[in-house]
Write an enzyme that holds these catalytic residues in place. Structure first.
Site, mmCIF file in Angstrom:
data_model
loop_
_atom_site.group_PDB
_atom_site.id
_atom_site.type_symbol
_atom_site.label_atom_id
_atom_site.label_comp_id
_atom_site.label_asym_id
_atom_site.label_seq_id
_atom_site.Cartn_x
_atom_site.Cartn_y
_atom_site.Cartn_z
ATOM 1 N N LYS A 1 0.842 -1.204 0.000
ATOM 2 C CA LYS A 1 0.000 0.000 0.000
ATOM 3 C C LYS A 1 0.877 1.253 0.000
ATOM 4 O O LYS A 1 0.707 2.156 -0.798
ATOM 5 C CB LYS A 1 -0.904 -0.046 1.231
ATOM 6 C CG LYS A 1 -1.842 1.125 1.367
ATOM 7 C CD LYS A 1 -2.822 0.877 2.502
ATOM 8 C CE LYS A 1 -3.586 2.148 2.827
ATOM 9 N NZ LYS A 1 -4.536 1.960 3.933
ATOM 10 N N GLU B 1 10.530 -4.738 4.478
ATOM 11 C CA GLU B 1 10.566 -6.162 4.097
ATOM 12 C C GLU B 1 10.240 -6.312 2.608
ATOM 13 O O GLU B 1 10.961 -6.970 1.857
ATOM 14 C CB GLU B 1 9.538 -6.975 4.891
ATOM 15 C CG GLU B 1 9.860 -7.160 6.361
ATOM 16 C CD GLU B 1 9.201 -6.113 7.228
ATOM 17 O OE1 GLU B 1 8.929 -4.992 6.732
ATOM 18 O OE2 GLU B 1 8.968 -6.402 8.417
ATOM 19 N N GLY C 1 -4.944 -2.044 5.049
ATOM 20 C CA GLY C 1 -4.128 -3.175 4.590
ATOM 21 C C GLY C 1 -4.800 -4.522 4.811
ATOM 22 O O GLY C 1 -4.940 -5.329 3.897
ATOM 23 N N ARG C 2 -5.232 -4.766 6.050
ATOM 24 C CA ARG C 2 -5.801 -6.091 6.362
ATOM 25 C C ARG C 2 -7.206 -6.270 5.820
ATOM 26 O O ARG C 2 -7.820 -7.320 6.020
ATOM 27 C CB ARG C 2 -5.736 -6.341 7.868
ATOM 28 C CG ARG C 2 -6.426 -5.281 8.722
ATOM 29 C CD ARG C 2 -6.027 -5.427 10.189
ATOM 30 N NE ARG C 2 -6.510 -4.318 11.012
ATOM 31 C CZ ARG C 2 -5.891 -3.153 11.139
ATOM 32 N NH1 ARG C 2 -4.779 -2.918 10.474
ATOM 33 N NH2 ARG C 2 -6.374 -2.194 11.906
ATOM 34 N N GLU D 1 -4.914 -7.073 15.230
ATOM 35 C CA GLU D 1 -4.389 -5.768 14.819
ATOM 36 C C GLU D 1 -5.511 -4.727 14.852
ATOM 37 O O GLU D 1 -5.279 -3.555 15.091
ATOM 38 C CB GLU D 1 -3.768 -5.856 13.411
ATOM 39 C CG GLU D 1 -2.896 -4.652 13.088
ATOM 40 C CD GLU D 1 -1.992 -4.871 11.883
ATOM 41 O OE1 GLU D 1 -0.803 -5.142 12.065
ATOM 42 O OE2 GLU D 1 -2.485 -4.771 10.745
ATOM 43 N N HIS E 1 -5.077 -33.149 17.557
ATOM 44 C CA HIS E 1 -3.961 -33.927 18.096
ATOM 45 C C HIS E 1 -2.878 -33.013 18.646
ATOM 46 O O HIS E 1 -1.751 -33.448 18.846
ATOM 47 C CB HIS E 1 -3.403 -34.847 17.004
ATOM 48 C CG HIS E 1 -4.456 -35.779 16.471
ATOM 49 N ND1 HIS E 1 -4.603 -37.071 16.920
ATOM 50 C CD2 HIS E 1 -5.454 -35.583 15.575
ATOM 51 C CE1 HIS E 1 -5.639 -37.637 16.304
ATOM 52 N NE2 HIS E 1 -6.164 -36.744 15.477
ATOM 53 N N LYS F 1 9.400 -1.268 14.821
ATOM 54 C CA LYS F 1 9.996 -0.921 13.518
ATOM 55 C C LYS F 1 11.032 0.183 13.697
ATOM 56 O O LYS F 1 12.135 0.112 13.167
ATOM 57 C CB LYS F 1 8.910 -0.377 12.576
ATOM 58 C CG LYS F 1 8.096 -1.402 11.856
ATOM 59 C CD LYS F 1 7.381 -0.700 10.697
ATOM 60 C CE LYS F 1 6.007 -1.228 10.455
ATOM 61 N NZ LYS F 1 5.195 -0.411 9.561
HETATM 62 C C1 G6Q Z 1 -2.645 -3.950 7.862
HETATM 63 C C2 G6Q Z 1 -1.443 -3.266 8.220
HETATM 64 C C3 G6Q Z 1 -0.167 -3.957 7.819
HETATM 65 C C4 G6Q Z 1 0.255 -3.675 6.389
HETATM 66 C C5 G6Q Z 1 1.711 -4.104 6.210
HETATM 67 C C6 G6Q Z 1 2.199 -3.900 4.824
HETATM 68 O O1 G6Q Z 1 -3.738 -3.516 8.054
HETATM 69 O O2 G6Q Z 1 -1.512 -1.973 7.790
HETATM 70 O O3 G6Q Z 1 -0.206 -5.335 8.019
HETATM 71 O O4 G6Q Z 1 -0.576 -4.301 5.486
HETATM 72 O O5 G6Q Z 1 2.508 -3.402 7.109
HETATM 73 O O6 G6Q Z 1 2.110 -2.572 4.466
HETATM 74 P P1 G6Q Z 1 2.255 -2.112 2.986
HETATM 75 O O7 G6Q Z 1 1.159 -2.712 2.204
HETATM 76 O O8 G6Q Z 1 2.191 -0.619 3.015
HETATM 77 O O9 G6Q Z 1 3.589 -2.622 2.518
#
Ligand code: G6Q
Length: 550
Positions: free
Chosen positions: A210, A216, A270-271, A356, A387, A515
């Site tokens: 996003k 990462e 994001g989620r 989250e 199990h 972070k």
């Molecule tokens: C979700 C969070 C988080 C996000 C990641 C990746 O709701 O905001 O999990 O999706 O940190 O972020 P980017 O999509 O910006 O790389």
């Protein structure tokens, strides 16, 4: 008058629920089932091919009446309307929350700052259709003219968990020659293991981020880019890399042509983003028609959530049960157990969604919260987890309400497999509810021929407390439509819990501190730091790692 967060657990209805809990907490579900043959019918709701049976919960009519009053007083219905109408309910970030617009199949206008967002959503869906079809038909080819059959999504958190879960859930719908891979972790192993499996000539990388600033994702994307360029040269990038982001500038800076970028917007968290172009890997794997079926399933759940009375509203009831256990019984964790191998990543996905979104300690009206919020969510696919952690679920000292999810029909009806699986999921719910009294255990031991002494020795170990709650969610089959319904159902459940707890479920400031600190530790690991200003544990660990890496 809307109650402030300070008043939530001081309100009359909350106190009433506390009193009700005290008088009711010892009531056994097995007795309630005996007394009321209609119980299962009373406490079940169906929508299309999805049935939500919540009768194996520690509730009666009065419980539900009080919980529904709490929902009314917390203005759940009004908050639902606010979300659907594009109000900026994500207060801390001043954003609308419109994942529902991404699957608004009726195409009714939804406005943000006076602008209808539907045309741009439809444009991206059309662009996704064009691109995914071209890839699937082999018209959009790799640099050397080969069909792109290896799809690698590079993203993390919300840009990974949803697509990964859905791609796996819908494996039966994949194009025959397509393979999907996900690289999320910064651990070089994640990259290395995928790159070992794929061929540069047939691989399409989707960089999903996003913000396009996530360390990462950018690090993994750079590594994959270098791997591709080393094999096929710089010109290959245009044919093997696309981006999904809200940030055109950073995408360009990374070296991906904005024409190969699929946009989404800051009103999609994001989620909550697998319905957007973040779902590009899903759409390539299962085809755009199926992707749209998934949107339709979610849309059906959205309509139900928006229009059904609170008492017949699946996500609302799920959330109220969550509050009932978390805040009154004090149960601090929940488990989600899909009895379907294809849904194996659903618990991990829901873990982020729930924890989250609602793992917060400050309310929407800027007060420290004095009651408990998000529970710990864990889970795994049944029957495997029977199990492993089920010992604790049945006989542990903590009670863990469970959601059992199961399709009536498997995609792989081989011999007796699915019937055995179905028998198991039903047995677990019943066993948790009924338990086994010491008396029943004694009877059983007698029948098996144990001596008096042996029975005395074993009877407690062999007994089960029971009265342990679960929901059972039955689908006809795990298909794109039912997956859409299922995921939207959980999204809305989490939202309603957030409303009750007066939480902004749509930010995630709690992920920032770690972070920030990682950025300051990074140069210190290389040995360039002048003076370490950490606690003695962290400083010693840095020293130790430096030594070990020399
Ligand atoms: C979700 C969070 C988080 C996000 C990641 C990746 O709701 O905001 O999990 O999706 O940190 O972020 P980017 O999509 O910006 O790389």
């Amino acid at each position: 008058m809307f109650m402030s967060s300070k008043e939530v657990n001081k309100s009359r209805i909350w106190k009433k629920l506390e009193r009700h809990y005290k008088s009711f907490r010892k009531t056994e579900m097995r007795d309630m089932f005996k007394k009321d043959p209609q119980r299962a019918e009373k406490f079940s709701i169906s929508l299309d091919n999805l049935t939500f049976d919540y009768s194996k919960n520690r509730i009666n009519e009065r419980t539900m009446k009080y919980l529904l009053t709490l929902a009314k007083e917390r203005k759940v219905a009004e908050k639902i309307q606010q979300m659907f109408s594009g109000e900026k309910i994500n207060k801390t970030e001043n954003r609308s929350v419109l994942h529902i617009a991404l699957r608004n199949r009726a195409n009714t206008p939804i406005y943000v700052d006076g602008q209808n967002v539907m045309p741009k959503i439809n444009d991206v869906l059309a662009k996704m259709r064009k691109f995914t079809e071209a890839v699937r038909l082999g018209e959009f080819k790799g640099h050397t003219g080969k069909k792109l059959t290896n799809i690698v999504n590079i993203g993390i958190g919300g840009s990974d968990l949803g697509p990964k879960m859905a791609v796996e859930a819908l494996k039966k719908y994949w194009a025959k020659d397509t393979n999907c891979y996900f690289i999320s972790n910064i651990d070089g192993t994640a990259c290395a293991e995928v790159l070992n499996k794929v061929d540069p000539e047939t691989t399409l990388f989707i960089v999903s981020s996003k913000t396009f600033t996530t360390i990462e994702t950018l690090t993994n994307a750079k590594t994959c880019r270098k791997w591709l360029v080393d094999a096929l040269g710089e010109h290959a990038v245009a044919k093997h890399f696309v981006a999904v982001s809200t940030n055109v500038k950073e995408v360009e800076k990374f070296g991906i042509n904005p024409e190969n970028m699929f946009e989404f917007w800051d009103f999609v968290g994001g989620r909550y983003s697998m319905w957007s172009a973040i779902g590009l890997s899903i759409a390539i794997a299962i085809g755009m028609d199926n992707f749209e079926k998934m949107l339709e399933g979610a849309f059906a759940m959205d309509n139900h959530f928006k229009t059904a009375p609170l008492a017949e509203n699946i996500p609302v009831i799920m959330a109220l049960l969550g509050v009932w256990y978390n805040n009154f019984f004090g149960f601090k964790s929940i488990a989600v157990i899909p009895y379907d191998q294809y849904l194996q990543y659903l618990p991990a996905y829901l873990q982020q969604l729930d924890m989250e979104s609602n793992g917060k300690h400050v309310s929407l009206d800027n007060q420290y919260i004095k009651y408990s919020t998000a529970p710990v969510l864990f889970g795994g696919a049944g029957t495997d987890v029977q199990h492993s952690f089920f010992q604790m679920i049945h006989q542990g000292t903590s009670i863990v309400p469970c959601d059992f999810i199961v399709p009536a029909i498997s995609h792989n009806e081989i011999g007796e497999h699915h019937e055995i699986l179905l028998a198991n999921v039903l047995a677990q719910g019943e066993a948790l509810m009924r338990g086994k009294t010491v008396k029943e255990a004694v009877e059983e031991l007698k029948k098996s021929g144990k001596s008096k002494e042996e029975i005395e020795e074993l009877k407690k170990y062999k007994s089960f407390p029971g009265n342990r709650p679960s929901n059972t969610i039955v689908l006809k089959k795990v298909d794109p439509y039912s997956l859409g319904m299922l995921v939207a159902m959980y999204e809305h459940k989490v939202f309603v819990e957030g409303v009750i707890w007066d939480i902004n479920s749509f930010d995630q400031m709690g992920v920032e501190l770690g972070k920030q600190m990682a950025l300051s530790i990074l140069p210190e690991l290389g040995g360039n730091a002048t003076g370490l200003s950490h606690d003695s544990s962290t400083s010693r660990l840095i020293e130790l790692i430096r030594k070990l890496r020399k």
